[in-house]
Design an enzyme around this catalytic site. Structure first.
Site, PDB file in Angstrom:
ATOM      1  N   GLU A  81       0.813  -1.227   0.000  1.00 58.91           N
ATOM      2  CA  GLU A  81       0.000   0.000   0.000  1.00 58.91           C
ATOM      3  C   GLU A  81       0.846   1.277   0.000  1.00 58.91           C
ATOM      4  O   GLU A  81       0.817   2.057   0.959  1.00 58.91           O
ATOM      5  CB  GLU A  81      -0.946   0.024   1.212  1.00 58.91           C
ATOM      6  CG  GLU A  81      -1.950  -1.105   1.240  1.00 58.91           C
ATOM      7  CD  GLU A  81      -2.949  -0.990   2.397  1.00 58.91           C
ATOM      8  OE1 GLU A  81      -2.950   0.044   3.100  1.00 58.91           O
ATOM      9  OE2 GLU A  81      -3.732  -1.929   2.596  1.00 58.91           O
ATOM     10  N   GLU A  89      -5.168  -8.718   0.799  1.00 60.55           N
ATOM     11  CA  GLU A  89      -5.809  -8.377   2.078  1.00 60.55           C
ATOM     12  C   GLU A  89      -7.289  -8.166   1.839  1.00 60.55           C
ATOM     13  O   GLU A  89      -7.689  -7.573   0.824  1.00 60.55           O
ATOM     14  CB  GLU A  89      -5.256  -7.067   2.677  1.00 60.55           C
ATOM     15  CG  GLU A  89      -3.921  -7.188   3.339  1.00 60.55           C
ATOM     16  CD  GLU A  89      -3.464  -5.866   3.943  1.00 60.55           C
ATOM     17  OE1 GLU A  89      -4.309  -5.042   4.374  1.00 60.55           O
ATOM     18  OE2 GLU A  89      -2.233  -5.662   3.982  1.00 60.55           O
TER      19      GLU A  89
HETATM   20  O1  IFM Z   1      -3.881  -3.247   9.222  1.00 53.45           O
HETATM   21  C1  IFM Z   1      -3.911  -2.711   7.937  1.00 53.45           C
HETATM   22  C2  IFM Z   1      -2.757  -3.240   7.112  1.00 53.45           C
HETATM   23  O2  IFM Z   1      -1.545  -3.004   7.724  1.00 53.45           O
HETATM   24  C3  IFM Z   1      -2.754  -2.572   5.758  1.00 53.45           C
HETATM   25  N1  IFM Z   1      -4.033  -2.678   5.115  1.00 53.45           N
HETATM   26  C4  IFM Z   1      -5.211  -2.330   5.883  1.00 53.45           C
HETATM   27  C5  IFM Z   1      -5.185  -3.064   7.213  1.00 53.45           C
HETATM   28  C6  IFM Z   1      -6.441  -2.716   8.031  1.00 53.45           C
HETATM   29  O3  IFM Z   1      -6.477  -1.356   8.290  1.00 53.45           O
END
Ligand code: IFM
Length: 485
Positions: A208, A392
């Site tokens: 990210e 994710e």
């Molecule tokens: O915890 C975070 C992760 O580190 C990066 N993506 C979003 C998740 C939830 O906020």
């Protein structure tokens, strides 16, 4: 007034790179919150043979041991230790879930869950304490133990090289707004590939880059806590450059497996017929500023500027950062694209991201499972064909539920898995899905107040207790299918 109070709601947007004002308007817009014309079939939806089910974590969020065995400080150590209201509950990742010491228990949990792969990140300052120069062998040894432990359990590693924990000395030297950080990153990647390049793995370059650039350098809600749009724009370019240089190093080392970036992408929709341009600008800031350079070798022309919805940096300054050859490096061929999906957003006439769907406890997370299908279909339509992994996808505990009986998380995952299966049926080259997160962890500016784990962690005793969703997910994995409710 603390920075957190000053940022107000924006602080809560930390995890997904949403801008200040993303919460404006609290009533979901009816028109967008209802029908999609698709309903899951009555029979379970099957996934292709070999579909990879996984769970994900990141180093700073679970490891603890912040200064053990030669590890250097990262920007998150500095930021959380500074107090000043940076973290909702005043906590730090000093101990977190103490995964550094309890890693084998956590790998046993993965085995019990039945996942084919585990996504975790390497802590750069554990491996190279100052971000340049000397390597910390004890840091490499820790990850060797972890990788061996995964191998023994038949679980494939998905290794993120960087999940926001920049070595503090590199921040002191300018951080991601400085071009040199990209070169330091490529050196660090070289060290890692030299040590672990013979292991068959999925390799993820940076997690990210949007969130780090915007929350870290624009809104200041994340480490290093800077509020400067020009710094944010530079952090975007230099992270992407670091990504491209790393892909080149991967190829040069002949590393096993495949490599790609992890981009968090957010479908956006106008909330007003007259907000089309604003929505295009927000789409550029949220999505194409990252997708286009990586997959097409160009930057969108409408991401940066002073129009509503744009990243308010100086476009000329940004253009001057992009040296000849940079875009070619950034677009070095990747083996897969990692996509983090958490939801969607509306865009109003001011170019502000607004709420159009119900949110989870994390009020930046507008839950809308069909948005995942839309996003995947868009990737198929607009970009060259590249295997996709959902790296994710998840939701924090619903505060109205007992944390262990997390039926809201089950509903969330079910609906998203169904949309993933739908996209595969429609021809999207989606090859895997990683749930965020394996265990409860340090949720950045929210500290321990938001729990994303399939496994509950008692942060006083460090005891792990699987939640109801853990058993539900194990069943999905075993059957390689998602049943209707
Ligand atoms: O915890 C975070 C992760 O580190 C990066 N993506 C979003 C998740 C939830 O906020």
């Amino acid at each position: 007034m603390t920075r957190r109070q000053l940022l107000g709601a924006a602080g809560a947007l930390a995890a997904s790179g949403f801008g200040v004002g993303a919460l404006a308007g609290c009533t979901p817009t009816q028109a967008t919150a209802t029908h999609t014309g698709w309903a899951p079939p009555a029979a379970p939806m099957k996934f292709p043979k070999g579909y990879v089910w996984g769970a994900a974590t990141s180093a700073y969020q679970i490891e603890g041991a912040w200064n053990a065995d030669g590890k250097g400080p990262s920007i998150w150590d500095t930021f959380s230790h500074a107090g000043e209201g940076h973290i909702a509950d005043g906590s730090t990742g000093d101990v977190a879930a103490d995964h550094y010491h309890l890693w084998s228990h956590d790998l046993d949990l993965l085995k019990r869950l039945g996942v084919g792969a585990y996504r975790f990140s390497l802590s750069w300052p554990r491996i190279q304490p100052t971000g340049s120069g000397a390597v910390n062998q004890k840091g490499l040894d820790f990850y060797k133990r972890l990788l061996d432990g995964l191998g023994e359990r038949g679980i494939r590693p998905a290794i993120t090289l960087f999940h926001w924990d920049l070595p503090q000395p590199l921040q002191d030297a300018g951080g991601w707004p400085s071009r040199d950080t990209a070169n330091r990153f490529a050196d660090y990647a070289d060290i890692v590939f030299g040590a672990f390049g013979d292991i068959d793995a999925e390799w993820l370059t940076l997690n990210e880059p949007k969130t780090l650039a915007y929350n870290g350098y624009w809104y200041g809600s994340h480490a290093p806590g800077i509020m400067d749009p020009n710094a944010a724009a530079a952090a975007v370019h230099h992270q992407l450059l670091a990504h491209g240089l790393t892909v080149q190093a991967f190829t040069a080392h002949g590393v096993k497996g495949r490599i790609g970036p992890v981009l968090n992408l957010t479908p956006v929709k106008p909330t007003d017929a007259a907000a089309k341009e604003q929505t295009k600008n927000v789409d550029a800031v949220q999505n194409t500023l990252f997708l286009d350079p990586v997959l097409k070798g160009v930057y969108p022309t409408n991401a940066i500027g002073t129009a509503n919805g744009q990243l308010p940096a100086d476009p000329d300054r940004f253009a001057a950062l992009v040296k000849d050859g940079d875009l070619k490096i950034i677009a070095s061929p990747i083996g897969m694209l990692g996509v983090n999906y958490y939801g969607v957003a509306g865009v109003d006439l001011n170019g502000t991201m607004v709420k159009i769907h119900k949110t989870s406890t994390a009020d930046w997370e507008q839950i809308w499972a069909p948005g995942l299908y839309e996003l995947l279909m868009r990737l198929k339509k607009d970009y060259k064909k590249v295997p996709i992994l959902i790296t994710e996808n998840g939701v924090p505990d619903d505060l109205m539920q007992n944390g262990l009986k997390d039926t809201a998380r089950i509903d969330y995952l079910r609906s998203h898995f169904q949309q993933a299966a739908r996209a595969i049926e429609a021809g999207v080259p989606l090859q895997g899905h990683y749930v965020w997160a394996l265990i409860d962890n340090f949720e950045w500016a929210e500290g321990y107040t938001e729990r994303f784990g399939l496994v509950n962690v008692n942060f006083d005793t460090l005891k792990r207790t699987p939640k109801k969703s853990f058993g539900w997910y194990a069943d999905v994995i075993e059957k390689n299918a998602v049943a209707p409710k």
